[in-house]
Design an enzyme around this catalytic site. Structure first.
Site, PDB file in Angstrom:
ATOM      1  N   GLU A 315       0.666  -1.209  -0.097  1.00 17.78           N
ATOM      2  CA  GLU A 315      -0.003  -0.031   0.131  1.00 17.78           C
ATOM      3  C   GLU A 315       0.747   1.259   0.057  1.00 17.78           C
ATOM      4  OE1 GLU A 315      -2.625  -0.621   3.291  1.00 17.78           O
ATOM      5  OE2 GLU A 315      -4.063  -1.974   2.081  1.00 17.78           O
ATOM      6  N   ASP A 394      -8.748  -8.785   3.842  1.00 18.25           N
ATOM      7  CA  ASP A 394      -8.442  -7.853   4.572  1.00 18.25           C
ATOM      8  C   ASP A 394      -9.515  -7.559   5.820  1.00 18.25           C
ATOM      9  OD1 ASP A 394      -7.310  -5.453   6.104  1.00 18.25           O
ATOM     10  OD2 ASP A 394      -7.608  -4.006   4.233  1.00 18.25           O
ATOM     11  N   GLU A 422     -12.922  -1.686  11.811  1.00 22.59           N
ATOM     12  CA  GLU A 422     -12.756  -1.031  10.610  1.00 22.59           C
ATOM     13  C   GLU A 422     -13.757  -1.242   9.457  1.00 22.59           C
ATOM     14  OE1 GLU A 422      -9.002  -1.551   8.646  1.00 22.59           O
ATOM     15  OE2 GLU A 422      -9.717  -0.326   6.793  1.00 22.59           O
TER      16      GLU A 422
HETATM   17  O1  GCW Z   1      -7.094  -2.718   6.118  1.00 20.65           O
HETATM   18  C1  GCW Z   1      -6.037  -1.881   5.592  1.00 20.65           C
HETATM   19  C2  GCW Z   1      -6.568  -0.521   6.406  1.00 20.65           C
HETATM   20  C3  GCW Z   1      -5.508   0.390   6.218  1.00 20.65           C
HETATM   21  C4  GCW Z   1      -4.110  -0.320   7.053  1.00 20.65           C
HETATM   22  C5  GCW Z   1      -3.774  -1.684   6.259  1.00 20.65           C
HETATM   23  C6  GCW Z   1      -2.864  -2.433   6.923  1.00 20.65           C
HETATM   24  C7  GCW Z   1      -2.520   0.597   8.437  1.00 20.65           C
HETATM   25  O2  GCW Z   1      -7.711   0.048   5.550  1.00 20.65           O
HETATM   26  O3  GCW Z   1      -5.555   1.400   7.218  1.00 20.65           O
HETATM   27  O4  GCW Z   1      -2.919   0.463   7.205  1.00 20.65           O
HETATM   28  O5  GCW Z   1      -5.175  -2.521   6.193  1.00 20.65           O
HETATM   29  O6  GCW Z   1      -3.315  -3.330   7.609  1.00 20.65           O
HETATM   30  O7  GCW Z   1      -1.592  -2.168   6.670  1.00 20.65           O
END
Ligand code: GCW
Length: 859
Positions: A315, A394, A422
């Site tokens: 990311e 995720d 989240e």
């Molecule tokens: O789920 C995603 C989140 C990000 C997070 C990433 C991760 C910290 O939206 O905010 O970043 O995973 O776990 O690295």
């Protein structure tokens, strides 16, 4: 914008008097700050009889700061729960009974007759011993942490009304790594945090007041958590600057008495960003030397520093791939710097390409972690742990267990679970996650065709690994109650209980947490446990069932419904819904091949439509909407029905909570009620959006003709409007007819718009709901009028994550007990504020069952 969390609500009519309800609240207010450490007197059955001969003396044989915490906790807990002050004695009295705290070795030295049980590190034993004609109540730890954990265990037992004899026994943690990660930023914000600002950082510095950090460490220790990573995995290199390390040492100082070791997330490009090097190549000796020097500095300031967490090549974060290096190169370089001091590296497997080609039918984000890390098995240093999210995508509402856990047999692994909600309603929806986590932990990956459940892999048993365990992304904040929603703390508690012993049932976790957090009253325990245990399935029903993932807005705040956002972009959370069918084909035969990453028995189970469980069907397969599930119902009708079921059940949760009125202290009762009512309203937004979207894309109607045919609903379009004008809503399915109605009159204190409906309802009592949109900024105000008589007023001052009318901001106000007669006019009057144009969607007028006791109106 206001930081008030619930609409200010004022009932103006002669309807039910609020005074009546206030009079019913008998309990003193509690603010949630004590979480499960309230130490309330165990009043249910009075003080258990076996506490009558409780020793009055307390001896602590261990001189560590951790044992000192245990000793103080005993004094505090016994004083608070049993109204007794224990007398501290320097040595074991031979003329009196005593509580005795110590390590097994210390107890054996004090009592030669004491048979020390064999305890794993950090374990404890609770027992009694008769000697010199006296009774000794012993809390023995394998080490100081064991003493502390044993003490909290005893105090939690007393709080739940258990006799000391019931607490006797031995406990050892399942795994050595039981950590929380906090995603706190140096500026004081928290990524995916919903409980206020950071307890560690503010304005680029460590906070001067670390009292909440100390309280947090105590909470963590009380449930056996032994490590905390204090900063975002999207790490800021400045954390490693010498001045900052000295500041961070202050956090370690407040953790230390509670046995919580501090860890940091580090950015792999730090040598370049703050170190002045021209490279961060892990293969370059000067980079390795830089890390060694930094680590030496850290240990000089924090001698018990736990280690690093690393998010790299993910990311947008920098990583070893920049130099053609692998995760092994980066992880082992850091491990070499940490190992001499006893520190470890948690290297995250959350590495994937977020620019995947949507047009490539073989592309699959779910494959990434296994594709990258499986070939590296056996090459990681012994002090490296690969930190793997529970599922291959995720933290979605349901995913299969990541196949990587079975693919790393010669590597330490830890499972990363997300406590902060989240994708799970962000602390506004009730979702008790231990139920979900337990299904993952119990899932048998059948590596080598033998039993290898996830829990046995991460604790090192299955593959004989020395290290491993549990990481929970917690993200508590400065909010008095830590997580915004009083019920969300059940997830932090439940994570810790499972990390300590993954065989603990969700029922036990829910009941224990309820007793410690609210009350031992059997009605409270039964009702709230039932609510908690059902909540994940309910949330799944009204969001993304059948393995579709949560279906939330993945390019926005990950909150409200936005199924289309999954598709047509590089993020790879695709569901591949088209006119004919839905689901990702992940088979080896015709799809992405992801299923082939599992050991053969599990791969065969997922590959066959006959054996693939319905709840993961669309994660694994692409099928027509008319495909029949094992239940005999079609996919499309199941999607429709589950959403109606889930929204109904969410409404039921409100009623269940209301049955506890008077049994819960008023502040937490009211806060929770407000959130449950909001959640039930938002479940309707979810239901309508997802069902509308699937109806449109599939072209298949609902067998029960419910979608957009609610007889109780009057959309703004059907009302008489004065000032309100339509605007398009994105995504369209989150408002009736894809439109919101906004009041865009010039900003002035008197500006207002109205929407009126002439009703022809039979005379009776009704509830009137107004569906409107509440942006994060702006505090629009609304009034509801019955034939011109104001009957309610409220302010749209919730802090929902959005600045436009959509599924993130759609919310409702409900007034119950409204007496309607044929010919009445109901009017919604909106006053915009600060760019928020008092947007509305519809009203819903529902007859209340005759003779039903009215639920109280919002206070
Ligand atoms: O789920 C995603 C989140 C990000 C997070 C990433 C991760 C910290 O939206 O905010 O970043 O995973 O776990 O690295």
């Amino acid at each position: 914008m206001s930081d008030r969390r619930f609409p200010r609500r004022l009932v103006l009519s002669v309807l039910l008097s609020t005074a009546l309800f206030c009079a019913l609240a008998p309990l003193h207010a509690e603010d949630g700050s004590q979480a499960w450490l309230r130490y309330a007197p165990p009043v249910l059955n009075g003080i258990p009889a076996s506490y009558e001969p409780m020793p009055a003396a307390l001896v602590n044989l261990d001189s560590s700061v951790i044992a000192a915490s245990a000793q103080n906790e005993m004094l505090r807990g016994i004083r608070s729960m049993l109204s007794r002050t224990l007398r501290l004695e320097a040595k074991i009295p031979d003329n009196d009974d005593a509580w005795v705290l110590g390590t097994s070795a210390e107890l054996h030295a004090a009592f030669p007759e004491y048979r020390a049980p064999s305890l794993a590190a950090e374990g404890f034993s609770i027992s009694t011993l008769a000697a010199h004609g006296h009774q000794y109540w012993l809390i023995a730890g394998a080490d100081p942490r064991g003493i502390l954990y044993g003490t909290f265990h005893v105090l939690a037992g007393i709080a739940q009304g258990q006799a000391f004899a019931q607490l006797a026994g031995i406990e050892s943690p399942a795994a050595p790594i039981r950590w929380v990660n906090q995603w706190d930023n140096l500026n004081g914000t928290i990524e995916r945090g919903y409980g206020g600002r950071s307890i560690f950082f503010d304005n680029g510095q460590v906070r001067s007041d670390l009292s909440r950090a100390a309280d947090y460490a105590r909470l963590l220790a009380s449930v056996g958590i032994n490590g905390c990573t204090i900063n975002n995995v999207n790490a800021d290199p400045r954390l490693l600057e010498p001045a900052m390390i000295r500041e961070v040492a202050r956090i370690a100082d407040v953790f230390r008495p509670w046995g919580v070791r501090l860890s940091m997330a580090v950015a792999i490009n730090s040598p370049q960003v703050i170190g002045g090097l021209d490279t961060y190549d892990p293969g370059d000796p000067k980079v390795a030397a830089w890390w060694r020097a930094r680590v030496d500095d850290i240990y000089a300031a924090i001698p018990d520093f736990a280690g690093f967490v690393v998010k790299a090549d993910s990311e947008g974060q920098p990583g070893p791939s920049q130099y053609g290096r692998t995760p092994v190169d980066a992880a082992n370089m850091l491990a070499a710097a940490l190992k001499p001091h006893g520190g470890i590296v948690l290297y995250r497997a959350f590495v994937y390409n977020h620019h995947l080609d949507w047009n490539d039918p073989r592309a699959d984000r779910a494959r990434a972690a296994y594709d990258i890390f499986h070939p590296l098995d056996g090459q990681f240093a012994s002090s490296v742990i690969i930190q793997i999210k529970n599922g291959p995508i995720d933290f979605q509402v349901r995913e299969p267990v990541s196949p990587l856990f079975a693919g790393l047999k010669k590597t330490n692994t830890a499972v990363e679970l997300e406590i902060t909600q989240e994708y799970m309603g962000q602390a506004r929806h009730l979702v008790f996650l231990p139920t979900q986590w337990k299904t993952y932990l119990d899932f048998d990956l059948r590596a080598g065709n033998r039993s290898t459940p996830l829990k046995d892999i991460v604790d090192g048993t299955s593959f004989h690994r020395p290290l491993g365990g549990y990481i929970g992304v917690a993200n508590v904040g400065l909010d008095t109650n830590w997580m915004f929603n009083p019920l969300s703390m059940a997830n932090l508690y439940g994570f810790a209980r499972l990390a300590w012993n993954p065989n603990t049932t969700p029922d036990t976790i829910a009941a224990d947490w309820t007793r410690l957090t609210f009350s031992n009253d059997p009605k409270v325990v039964t009702t709230l446990s039932r609510m908690l245990l059902a909540s994940w399935h309910i949330y799944e029903d009204y969001t993304g069932p059948l393995g579709l993932q949560t279906l939330t807005n993945i390019t926005g705040p990950h909150y409200g419904p936005a199924p289309q956002s999954q598709e047509n972009n590089g993020w790879g959370q695709w569901i591949r819904a088209d006119h004919d069918g839905v689901g990702m084909d992940r088979t080896v035969a015709t799809g992405t091949g992801f299923i082939g990453q599992y050991p053969p028995e599990v791969a065969a189970m997922y590959a066959s439509l006959k054996t693939c469980p319905d709840n993961l069907l669309l994660f694994m397969h692409h099928v027509p909407y008319t495909y029949k599930l094992h239940t005999g119902k079609t996919v499309i009708q199941t999607i429709y029905d589950d959403h109606y079921l889930g929204a109904n059940e969410a409404a039921g949760q409100v009623k269940q909570w209301q049955s506890l009125d008077g049994l819960i202290d008023e502040q937490r009762y009211e806060e929770t009620l407000g959130l449950l009512e909001y959640g039930a309203g938002h479940a309707i937004v979810w239901r309508d959006a997802i069902d509308r979207w699937f109806k449109q894309i599939s072209g298949i109607p609902d067998d029960h003709h419910r979608i957009d045919h609610d007889p109780n609903r009057i959309t703004a379009l059907q009302m008489q409007l004065d000032g309100y004008t339509p605007v398009d809503v994105t995504p369209w399915e989150t408002a009736s007819g894809g439109k919101a109605y906004v009041c865009q009159v010039a900003q002035s204190a008197r500006a207002e718009c109205t929407a009126s409906a002439h009703l022809n309802r039979p005379a009776g009592w009704y509830s009137v709901a107004v569906q409107y949109f509440d942006y994060r900024r702006g505090d629009s105000t609304f009034r509801l009028l019955l034939n011109g008589q104001p009957i309610a007023a409220w302010t749209a001052d919730n802090t929902l994550p959005g600045e436009a009318p959509n599924g993130d901001t759609s919310t409702r106000y409900t007034l119950r007990g409204v007496p309607l007669r044929p010919g009445d006019t109901i009017t919604v009057e909106g006053h915009p504020d600060d760019g928020e144009p008092a947007p509305i969607d519809y009203i819903e007028i529902v007859p209340e069952p005759a003779g039903a006791a009215h639920a109280p109106n919002p206070r």
